[in-house]
Design an enzyme around this catalytic site. Structure first.
Site, PDB file in Angstrom:
ATOM      1  N   ASP A 180       6.940   2.359 -11.104  1.00 28.01           N
ATOM      2  CA  ASP A 180       6.506   1.297 -10.206  1.00 28.01           C
ATOM      3  C   ASP A 180       7.565   1.092  -9.123  1.00 28.01           C
ATOM      4  O   ASP A 180       8.771   1.084  -9.407  1.00 28.01           O
ATOM      5  CB  ASP A 180       6.291  -0.004 -10.986  1.00 28.01           C
ATOM      6  CG  ASP A 180       5.622  -1.071 -10.143  1.00 28.01           C
ATOM      7  OD1 ASP A 180       4.389  -0.988  -9.972  1.00 28.01           O
ATOM      8  OD2 ASP A 180       6.328  -1.970  -9.659  1.00 28.01           O
ATOM      9  N   ASN A 188       5.386  -4.044   2.767  1.00 22.41           N
ATOM     10  CA  ASN A 188       4.142  -4.268   3.507  1.00 22.41           C
ATOM     11  C   ASN A 188       4.238  -5.521   4.381  1.00 22.41           C
ATOM     12  O   ASN A 188       3.770  -5.530   5.528  1.00 22.41           O
ATOM     13  CB  ASN A 188       2.968  -4.404   2.539  1.00 22.41           C
ATOM     14  CG  ASN A 188       2.505  -3.059   1.995  1.00 22.41           C
ATOM     15  OD1 ASN A 188       2.638  -2.034   2.653  1.00 22.41           O
ATOM     16  ND2 ASN A 188       1.956  -3.064   0.791  1.00 22.41           N
ATOM     17  N   ASP A 197       2.362   2.677   3.633  1.00 26.67           N
ATOM     18  CA  ASP A 197       1.643   3.899   3.273  1.00 26.67           C
ATOM     19  C   ASP A 197       2.552   5.124   3.390  1.00 26.67           C
ATOM     20  O   ASP A 197       2.499   6.031   2.558  1.00 26.67           O
ATOM     21  CB  ASP A 197       0.417   4.083   4.170  1.00 26.67           C
ATOM     22  CG  ASP A 197      -0.696   3.084   3.840  1.00 26.67           C
ATOM     23  OD1 ASP A 197      -0.604   2.434   2.778  1.00 26.67           O
ATOM     24  OD2 ASP A 197      -1.639   2.965   4.647  1.00 26.67           O
ATOM     25  N   GLU A 224       1.048   0.659  -5.989  1.00 24.48           N
ATOM     26  CA  GLU A 224       2.382   1.237  -5.873  1.00 24.48           C
ATOM     27  C   GLU A 224       2.855   1.788  -7.223  1.00 24.48           C
ATOM     28  O   GLU A 224       4.045   1.913  -7.470  1.00 24.48           O
ATOM     29  CB  GLU A 224       3.389   0.209  -5.351  1.00 24.48           C
ATOM     30  CG  GLU A 224       3.673  -0.953  -6.287  1.00 24.48           C
ATOM     31  CD  GLU A 224       2.740  -2.147  -6.080  1.00 24.48           C
ATOM     32  OE1 GLU A 224       3.101  -3.245  -6.523  1.00 24.48           O
ATOM     33  OE2 GLU A 224       1.656  -1.990  -5.493  1.00 24.48           O
TER      34      GLU A 224
END
Length: 314
Positions: A180, A188, A197, A224
């Site tokens: 993770d 973001n 991205d 993610e």
């Protein structure tokens, strides 16, 4: 000399035929040929072919078994099509050739039909190949994460079930890593989803490149979150690989900091939870996923940017 027995065999053939030697001298003709030639008996094949005799003989000598010759005949045989076969006696090839004459309309029509059949077969084959390619492409797309290009959750679930069955059958261990990205929401929020991205794609490439064994698999199973499957790997091996992935990302962060700004990269760290299935343990794939998730939670609780492995055996 052609024997009476040989002549009887030639006369029994339903097609017009000529028996000649390698120099084109005609040794015998059968009754069908004689009728077509109005009882004339030419002494050499050049009386029947429209091309140079030597060219015709080269085509004849080149083939042992029945071979159709692209040669037009002259005179009464103009509507026929020749085919040649070399005569064999006691398993030895003789300098003697049987020339059979097929009606041209039958041969051309048959070849046209054969050509059409082959065209249809080729068309069907191309259609089949395109259908298989489309099927493979659709299956690949169904099992591929559209953003990162690596496998998706669907593919991972299939791999996990298959690896579980194979490992139970062969009594080999295997391990699972849940990976993770730490504080990914901040990326973001601070840099935008386009940058997020790009980071996900870069991490996916890094994870794939860091798995050195052919059978190891990596997939993106959530926003993610990634998963890694390690066949024939025990707990110690899983922990080693997990820490190698953590260190690979640390190295990428340092390299980017040393070189300068890279629009594809924002410093990010990994937390990894590892779990292993060992022969004899009553641990299902779902239970293994839960154990890896608990180990991931432990890595987060211990400060992130690290790998953790539960110490229990169940």
């Amino acid at each position: 000399m052609v024997t009476q027995e040989c002549l009887a065999i030639l006369n029994a053939i339903s097609l017009p035929v000529v028996l000649m030697d390698g120099q084109g001298s005609i040794k015998a003709i059968n009754a069908h040929t004689r009728r077509l030639l109005n009882d004339e008996e030419p002494s050499h094949i050049d009386a029947l072919v429209s091309i140079r005799t030597e060219s015709f003989l080269r085509m004849v000598r080149r083939n042992r078994y029945c071979a159709h010759l692209a040669t037009r005949l002259i005179g009464p045989l103009a509507e026929y099509y020749p085919a040649s076969s070399r005569v064999c006696l006691d398993d030895e090839w003789q300098d003697c050739y049987l020339i059979e004459f097929f009606p041209r309309d039958l041969v051309v029509g048959g070849m046209s039909r054969l050509s059409e059949i082959r065209r249809r077969e080729a068309s069907l084959q191309r259609s089949y190949v395109r259908a298989r390619e489309s099927e493979r492409a659709a299956l690949s797309q169904a099992n591929q994460d559209p953003l990162t290009g690596i496998a998706n959750r669907r593919a991972f679930d299939c791999w996990l079930e298959q690896l579980y069955r194979e490992s139970r059958h062969n009594a080999f261990p295997f391990s699972l890593l849940l990976v993770d990205l730490d504080y990914f929401k901040r990326i973001n929020d601070d840099y935008g989803h386009d940058t997020g991205d790009k980071v996900l794609c870069a991490v996916a490439s890094l994870l794939s490149a860091s798995l050195v064994r052919k059978g190891d698999q990596v997939a993106r199973i959530g926003g993610e979150e990634f998963a890694v499957l390690l066949p024939n790997t025990d707990r110690r091996g899983a922990e080693d690989v997990a820490w190698r992935l953590v260190m690979a990302l640390r190295s990428a962060n340092k390299k980017t900091a040393d070189v300068g700004c890279d629009e594809r990269w924002v410093p990010v760290t990994l937390s990894i939870g590892a779990a292993s299935w060992l022969p004899g343990l009553p641990l299902s794939p779902a239970a293994l996923m839960r154990e890896a998730d608990q180990a991931l939670y432990l890595a987060k609780a211990q400060g992130r940017d690290q790998a953790a492995l539960l110490k229990t055996d169940n």
